[in-house]
Design an enzyme around this catalytic site. Structure first.
Site, PDB file in Angstrom:
ATOM      1  N   HIS A 137     -76.680  45.895 -33.630  1.00  0.00           N
ATOM      2  CA  HIS A 137     -75.703  46.299 -34.654  1.00  0.00           C
ATOM      3  C   HIS A 137     -76.465  46.521 -35.967  1.00  0.00           C
ATOM      4  O   HIS A 137     -77.356  45.747 -36.311  1.00  0.00           O
ATOM      5  CB  HIS A 137     -74.631  45.218 -34.829  1.00  0.00           C
ATOM      6  CG  HIS A 137     -73.504  45.654 -35.716  1.00  0.00           C
ATOM      7  ND1 HIS A 137     -73.590  45.619 -37.091  1.00  0.00           N
ATOM      8  CD2 HIS A 137     -72.295  46.187 -35.436  1.00  0.00           C
ATOM      9  CE1 HIS A 137     -72.465  46.097 -37.608  1.00  0.00           C
ATOM     10  NE2 HIS A 137     -71.655  46.443 -36.613  1.00  0.00           N
ATOM     11  N   GLU A 139     -75.823  45.906 -38.987  1.00  0.00           N
ATOM     12  CA  GLU A 139     -75.870  44.770 -39.929  1.00  0.00           C
ATOM     13  C   GLU A 139     -76.928  43.751 -39.501  1.00  0.00           C
ATOM     14  O   GLU A 139     -77.659  43.210 -40.339  1.00  0.00           O
ATOM     15  CB  GLU A 139     -74.492  44.097 -40.025  1.00  0.00           C
ATOM     16  CG  GLU A 139     -74.510  42.984 -41.074  1.00  0.00           C
ATOM     17  CD  GLU A 139     -73.227  42.181 -41.146  1.00  0.00           C
ATOM     18  OE1 GLU A 139     -72.136  42.731 -40.882  1.00  0.00           O
ATOM     19  OE2 GLU A 139     -73.312  40.983 -41.465  1.00  0.00           O
ATOM     20  N   THR A 178     -71.372  39.151 -40.529  1.00  0.00           N
ATOM     21  CA  THR A 178     -70.113  38.906 -41.255  1.00  0.00           C
ATOM     22  C   THR A 178     -68.862  39.214 -40.439  1.00  0.00           C
ATOM     23  O   THR A 178     -67.761  38.856 -40.842  1.00  0.00           O
ATOM     24  CB  THR A 178     -70.064  39.784 -42.530  1.00  0.00           C
ATOM     25  OG1 THR A 178     -70.215  41.145 -42.132  1.00  0.00           O
ATOM     26  CG2 THR A 178     -71.130  39.398 -43.527  1.00  0.00           C
ATOM     27  N   CYS A 208     -66.933  37.092 -43.131  1.00  0.00           N
ATOM     28  CA  CYS A 208     -66.329  37.398 -44.435  1.00  0.00           C
ATOM     29  C   CYS A 208     -64.823  37.149 -44.421  1.00  0.00           C
ATOM     30  O   CYS A 208     -64.197  37.008 -43.366  1.00  0.00           O
ATOM     31  CB  CYS A 208     -66.652  38.832 -44.828  1.00  0.00           C
ATOM     32  SG  CYS A 208     -65.670  40.032 -43.935  1.00  0.00           S
TER      33      CYS A 208
HETATM   34  S1  SF4 Z   1     -65.757  42.793 -46.646  1.00  0.00           S
HETATM   35 FE1  SF4 Z   1     -66.486  42.005 -44.683  1.00  0.00          FE
HETATM   36  S2  SF4 Z   1     -65.962  43.533 -43.115  1.00  0.00           S
HETATM   37 FE2  SF4 Z   1     -65.785  44.480 -45.133  1.00  0.00          FE
HETATM   38  S3  SF4 Z   1     -67.770  45.479 -45.394  1.00  0.00           S
HETATM   39 FE3  SF4 Z   1     -67.868  43.483 -46.411  1.00  0.00          FE
HETATM   40  S4  SF4 Z   1     -68.714  42.112 -44.888  1.00  0.00           S
HETATM   41 FE4  SF4 Z   1     -68.058  43.972 -43.799  1.00  0.00          FE
END
Ligand code: SF4
EC number: 1.17.7.4
Length: 324
Positions: A137, A139, A178, A208
Site C-alpha cells: 500500500h 502509505e 492509518t 486516524c
Molecule cells: S484523515 Fe485518515 S483516512 Fe483521511 S487521509 Fe488522513 S489518515 Fe487517511
C-alpha cells in the site's frame, strides 16, 4: 394496486440506514483542494504522483480539469509542478524532486506525516520500528521509506509477529498504517506486546479519527441490516476495512461498490433493509447516486445513524493559500 381504474405498481418497502460519518475525511478534502488550487495557480497540466486519493470518480474529475496522474517522478517533466498524494511518499521522492529543482507540493495527510515524525523520533532514539500495515500500500511504502532499509519491519497479522527477527527486543517501537481495522490491529498490538514487553507504541494506535469513526458507524448499523454497501474503490484500504467490519459484525452480505452501476440487484432480492456507507475517499455524489438507484426500485425510508460528529479540517500548504 388498482385505484379508480388506474394501475400503479407498488414498490416494495425498504429502509436505508445511512451511516454517519461516512465519505470524505479532512485529509482527502485537503488533497483534492491542493490539486484544484495548483491548477488555478499554475495552470494545466499539473502532475500528480499516484492517484491523489483512491477514487476513480475523483481522479477522473481532476484529470478533466488538467491534472496528469503518473506513478513515478521520472514520468513528470521538470518544468511542471508535481503533487505527492495524500498517502505520503518515501523520503527519497521529495529528495529527488529537490535534486532536479522541480516545483512540488506535498499533499500527504497531516495524520500520515505525524506517523512519519513518530518513526523518525524513535529512530533517533535508537529504536527499531515495527509497522503494522498492508504490504504494497502506498502509505506503508511511504512510511517505511522515512527510515533507512531494515529499520522498519512490516507485520500484517499476529502470525507475522511470531516470525519477526528483531535487532534488540529491548529497543523496539511500533507504528501503524492509518486506515487499518481497529479491532484487527488491537489483536496484532496484543501479540507484539506479549512477545516484546518493552515495545513502545503510540497512546492510541495511529489509526486516524476518520477510519475509526467510519468503522464505529458501520458497527452500529450492521445488526439492523440485511446487506451493507460500502461505496469506495477496490484499492482504498479504509473502504475495504469497512466491508470487513460489516461482515465481522454480522452482516454477511457486505459489498464494496464503486458506484450505483455496480450494485448486484439480484443478490439483494427479498431484502428489506440496507446499510450504506462510503470510504474516506468517496464523494457524497456517489452516495446520492446509490440512494437514487434504490428509490427507483423500492419505496425507500432513509434513517440516519450518526455515531460521531466530525469537525476536523486541515489547511492547504502556504504556497497555495496565497492563491486562495
Ligand atoms: S484523515 Fe485518515 S483516512 Fe483521511 S487521509 Fe488522513 S489518515 Fe487517511
Amino acid at each position: 394496486m388498482e385505484i379508480k381504474g388506474q394501475t400503479m405498481t407498488e414498490l416494495p418497502p425498504l429502509t436505508l440506514y445511512l451511516a454517519a460519518p461516512r465519505g470524505f475525511c479532512a485529509g482527502v478534502d485537503r488533497a483534492i483542494k491542493i490539486v484544484e488550487l495548483a491548477l488555478e495557480k499554475w495552470g494545466a497540466p499539473v502532475y500528480v504522483r499516484h492517484e491523489i486519493v483512491h477514487n476513480k470518480y475523483v481522479v477522473d474529475g481532476l484529470r478533466a480539469k488538467g491534472a496528469v496522474f503518473v506513478e513515478e517522478l521520472d514520468d513528470c517533466p521538470l518544468d511542471r509542478p508535481v503533487i505527492f498524494s495524500a498517502h505520503g511518499v518515501p523520503k527519497s521522492v521529495p529528495a529527488a524532486a529537490q535534486a532536479r529543482e522541480m516545483l512540488y507540493v506535498d499533499a500527504t495527510c497531516p495524520l500520515v506525516s505525524k506517523v512519519h515524525i513518530e518513526a523518525e523520533r524513535h529512530h533517533a532514539n535508537g529504536l527499531q520500528m515495527v509497522m503494522i500495515g498492508h504490504e504494497g500500500h502506498p502509505e506503508t511504502i511511504g512510511t517505511m521509506g522515512q527510515l533507512p532499509d531494515g529499520e522498519v519491519l512490516l507485520v500484517e497479522t499476529p502470525e507475522d509477529v511470531a516470525k519477526l527477527d528483531v535487532r534488540d527486543p529491548e529497543k523496539l517501537a511500533f507504528i501503524t498504517q492509518t486506515t487499518l481495522s481497529v479491532d484487527d490491529t488491537a489483536g496484532i498490538v496484543a501479540a507484539l506486546k506479549a512477545r516484546f514487553p518493552a515495545i513502545i507504541g503510540p497512546h492510541k494506535e495511529d489509526i486516524c479519527y476518520a477510519t475509526t469513526n467510519r468503522q464505529e458507524a458501520v458497527k452500529a448499523i450492521a445488526p439492523k441490516i440485511d446487506a451493507l454497501l460500502v461505496i469506495g474503490a477496490p484499492n482504498s484500504s479504509n473502504s475495504q476495512r469497512l466491508v470487513e467490519v460489516g461482515r465481522a459484525k454480522g452482516c454477511a452480505y457486505s459489498q464494496l461498490v464503486q458506484r450505483a452501476t455496480e450494485i448486484d440487484w439480484r443478490a439483494l432480492a427479498g431484502i428489506t433493509s440496507v446499510g450504506i456507507t462510503a470510504g474516506a475517499s468517496a464523494p457524497e455524489e456517489l452516495v446520492n447516486e446509490v440512494i437514487d438507484a434504490f428509490r427507483a426500485r423500492y419505496a425507500v425510508t432513509v434513517e440516519l445513524v450518526e455515531t460521531a460528529k466530525e469537525r476536523v479540517e486541515f489547511k492547504v500548504p502556504r504556497v497555495l493559500r496565497e492563491t486562495a
